[in-house]
Design a protein around this motif. Sequence first.
Motif, PDB file in Angstrom:
ATOM      1  N   ASN A 135       6.740  10.320  15.240  1.00 10.81           N
ATOM      2  CA  ASN A 135       7.400   9.779  14.050  1.00 10.81           C
ATOM      3  C   ASN A 135       8.322   8.618  14.418  1.00 10.81           C
ATOM      4  O   ASN A 135       8.360   7.592  13.727  1.00 10.81           O
ATOM      5  N   GLU A 136       9.059   8.764  15.506  1.00 11.07           N
ATOM      6  CA  GLU A 136       9.938   7.676  15.941  1.00 11.07           C
ATOM      7  C   GLU A 136       9.129   6.441  16.315  1.00 11.07           C
ATOM      8  O   GLU A 136       9.575   5.307  16.111  1.00 11.07           O
ATOM      9  N   LYS A 137       7.928   6.645  16.876  1.00 11.11           N
ATOM     10  CA  LYS A 137       7.075   5.497  17.190  1.00 11.11           C
ATOM     11  C   LYS A 137       6.718   4.721  15.924  1.00 11.11           C
ATOM     12  O   LYS A 137       6.779   3.490  15.899  1.00 11.11           O
ATOM     13  N   TYR A 138       6.340   5.441  14.885  1.00  7.84           N
ATOM     14  CA  TYR A 138       6.007   4.772  13.618  1.00  7.84           C
ATOM     15  C   TYR A 138       7.224   4.054  13.040  1.00  7.84           C
ATOM     16  O   TYR A 138       7.133   2.894  12.607  1.00  7.84           O
ATOM     17  N   GLN A 139       8.373   4.720  13.011  1.00  8.10           N
ATOM     18  CA  GLN A 139       9.561   4.113  12.406  1.00  8.10           C
ATOM     19  C   GLN A 139      10.010   2.888  13.189  1.00  8.10           C
ATOM     20  O   GLN A 139      10.406   1.872  12.604  1.00  8.10           O
ATOM     21  N   THR A 140       9.957   2.974  14.509  1.00 10.73           N
ATOM     22  CA  THR A 140      10.338   1.829  15.332  1.00 10.73           C
ATOM     23  C   THR A 140       9.377   0.665  15.106  1.00 10.73           C
ATOM     24  O   THR A 140       9.793  -0.501  15.029  1.00 10.73           O
ATOM     25  N   PHE A 141       8.105   0.979  14.997  1.00  8.56           N
ATOM     26  CA  PHE A 141       7.100  -0.064  14.758  1.00  8.56           C
ATOM     27  C   PHE A 141       7.359  -0.773  13.431  1.00  8.56           C
ATOM     28  O   PHE A 141       7.304  -2.012  13.355  1.00  8.56           O
ATOM     29  N   ILE A 142       7.672  -0.026  12.406  1.00  6.62           N
ATOM     30  CA  ILE A 142       7.958  -0.619  11.097  1.00  6.62           C
ATOM     31  C   ILE A 142       9.193  -1.518  11.178  1.00  6.62           C
ATOM     32  O   ILE A 142       9.204  -2.644  10.655  1.00  6.62           O
ATOM     33  N   LYS A 143      10.226  -1.034  11.845  1.00  8.61           N
ATOM     34  CA  LYS A 143      11.466  -1.815  11.950  1.00  8.61           C
ATOM     35  C   LYS A 143      11.266  -3.099  12.757  1.00  8.61           C
ATOM     36  O   LYS A 143      11.747  -4.170  12.357  1.00  8.61           O
ATOM     37  N   LEU A 144      10.562  -3.004  13.887  1.00  6.18           N
ATOM     38  CA  LEU A 144      10.419  -4.183  14.742  1.00  6.18           C
ATOM     39  C   LEU A 144       9.437  -5.196  14.172  1.00  6.18           C
ATOM     40  O   LEU A 144       9.655  -6.405  14.295  1.00  6.18           O
ATOM     41  N   THR A 145       8.365  -4.737  13.550  1.00  8.87           N
ATOM     42  CA  THR A 145       7.444  -5.696  12.931  1.00  8.87           C
ATOM     43  C   THR A 145       8.132  -6.424  11.785  1.00  8.87           C
ATOM     44  O   THR A 145       7.975  -7.643  11.629  1.00  8.87           O
ATOM     45  N   SER A 146       8.909  -5.701  10.970  1.00  3.45           N
ATOM     46  CA  SER A 146       9.639  -6.343   9.876  1.00  3.45           C
ATOM     47  C   SER A 146      10.658  -7.342  10.421  1.00  3.45           C
ATOM     48  O   SER A 146      10.848  -8.430   9.850  1.00  3.45           O
ATOM     49  N   LYS A 147      11.289  -6.988  11.532  1.00  2.00           N
ATOM     50  CA  LYS A 147      12.303  -7.864  12.118  1.00  2.00           C
ATOM     51  C   LYS A 147      11.692  -9.186  12.596  1.00  2.00           C
ATOM     52  O   LYS A 147      12.226 -10.261  12.284  1.00  2.00           O
ATOM     53  N   ILE A 148      10.589  -9.108  13.352  1.00  2.00           N
ATOM     54  CA  ILE A 148      10.089 -10.348  13.957  1.00  2.00           C
ATOM     55  C   ILE A 148       9.444 -11.278  12.931  1.00  2.00           C
ATOM     56  O   ILE A 148       9.425 -12.494  13.127  1.00  2.00           O
ATOM     57  N   VAL A 149       8.944 -10.733  11.807  1.00  2.00           N
ATOM     58  CA  VAL A 149       8.362 -11.617  10.780  1.00  2.00           C
ATOM     59  C   VAL A 149       9.361 -11.918   9.671  1.00  2.00           C
ATOM     60  O   VAL A 149       9.048 -12.684   8.751  1.00  2.00           O
TER      61      VAL A 149
ATOM     62  N   LYS B  65      14.422   3.617  22.648  1.00  2.00           N
ATOM     63  CA  LYS B  65      12.967   3.788  22.711  1.00  2.00           C
ATOM     64  C   LYS B  65      12.536   5.030  21.935  1.00  2.00           C
ATOM     65  O   LYS B  65      13.218   6.052  21.968  1.00  2.00           O
ATOM     66  N   PRO B  66      11.384   4.972  21.235  1.00  2.00           N
ATOM     67  CA  PRO B  66      10.928   6.134  20.469  1.00  2.00           C
ATOM     68  C   PRO B  66      10.557   7.295  21.380  1.00  2.00           C
ATOM     69  O   PRO B  66       9.947   7.100  22.434  1.00  2.00           O
ATOM     70  N   LYS B  67      10.922   8.520  20.959  1.00  2.00           N
ATOM     71  CA  LYS B  67      10.707   9.704  21.793  1.00  2.00           C
ATOM     72  C   LYS B  67       9.572  10.586  21.284  1.00  2.00           C
ATOM     73  O   LYS B  67       9.114  11.478  21.993  1.00  2.00           O
TER      74      LYS B  67
END
Length: 477
Positions: free
Chosen positions: A411-425, A406-408
């Motif tokens: 910046n980690e929130k943004y990076q996690t969001f980019i990774k997970l959105t790219s993953k699901i689409v 989980k993002p702490k």
Amino acid sequence: MKFNFKQNLLLIASIFGIAATANKITITNKNNPSINNNIDNNLIKRKNFTKNIIASPQGDVNLNTKKSNTWLNHSEFTPTGIFVLNNITELNIFCPKTEDNVYAVIGQWGSYKSLGGEEITPIKISLKPNQITKITNWSSLTNGMLYISNQSEKNYLEVLITVKDGIKIPTFNVNETTPQAFNEQLNLGWTPFVELVGKNVFATLQYDLAYDLWSNNLAAINKINQVINMWDCSYEISNHVSGLSLNGSGLTKKYHNMIHITNPDHSTAWNVYAYATNYRITFPYDSGAGFHLFTNPIVDQWGLWHEIGHTYQNLDYMFDGFQEVTVNINAFFIQEEFGFRNRMFERSETIWAIKNYINSTNPNKYIEELDVWGRLGLFLQLHMGYGKEFFPKLNQEYRRLSSLEKPKNNNEKYQTFIKLTSKIVNRNLMPFFKKWGVDIDFETKQIIQKYPLLRTDIWNNIFDNHIEEKTIIDYKL
């Protein structure tokens, strides 16, 4: 998931008649002289009675919120329609045998003149299993509504409540109470509160508000059922946005904690129109928000959808400065499902600002240059580009993360969001996030480069008339 809620909902009338206030007398709680309760002479029919309540399983609400990965706790209360007065009311409550904790809860969220003007947190009293729990003198300060909290996760309980010198308040149960019956309840005399009870949402309103709206106005009362059904549907749609379902399991399971709408005298120190916090969403009397829940047509219920949205927000992508941004993912989703035009498409200044920002070649542009509506464009473009299953799948993906993943920080929130959105689409969304001025670090680039490159310019949605039938779609999940 396809919703047909709008087919059964009619627009709410904009204006209701204002009626005169009922005659009142005052009963003073002798042990609490500061707390006066206005009780009408006609309440003898409401004072002593027995009532069966089906207490639905609520589980541990704090744990439920954590499992759902949502922001605010919903309610753990089952409403009873019973108001009690300390040192006056006597309660005898029979609770069936259960291995789970079951409580009587007394009090009300917020401050009310009828409760002495002080904000008193509801108190819990443990019910004895398979025997009668007698409750008198529960607190030196607390008068209020009686609720049952059944913290089982699956067991429905039929709780028998015998009341002496309490008050049976006017109660409207969705799809059950007739306008004539509710009008009769209102005209029995003044009570501190009135409750409207749906399947998923219930409201505790001040009597004076209810009397002004509905007394001897059967046409207005007849619309209450439509309003509560809209509340219930908004709850179900919000579950869907979060990838949750009352019939789901595992990552998709939503525990049936209801949403509680409250109507205190005043807003908080923030002096806001309405607000959401743990256990309830609040529409104060003095701001007019409670009145507008029933006088505004459904198309103008953004305030309600917004406050419901706060309870469902995913903190893992609530970036700094985005509390009043991501909340509106739920709001615009609900608005669309009811068949209304997305509010963003009517905001010409916002559309202009988003277009200028996206087309800017400034290498140092930063998304917080935009106001909260402009920032919402990032999330709306993803919704438009990948369809109504995008956010449900994204929120489910966040629930797969371990506590270590989980993002702490921001910046980690943004990076996690980019990774997970790219993953699901299954797309490398780097071009999209570059258009939005979101920095992508080296590790994130390495991870998302394995996906096919995004080939549609979904970042041009919203402006240049790329809306509705002209939406730029990559594909629908």
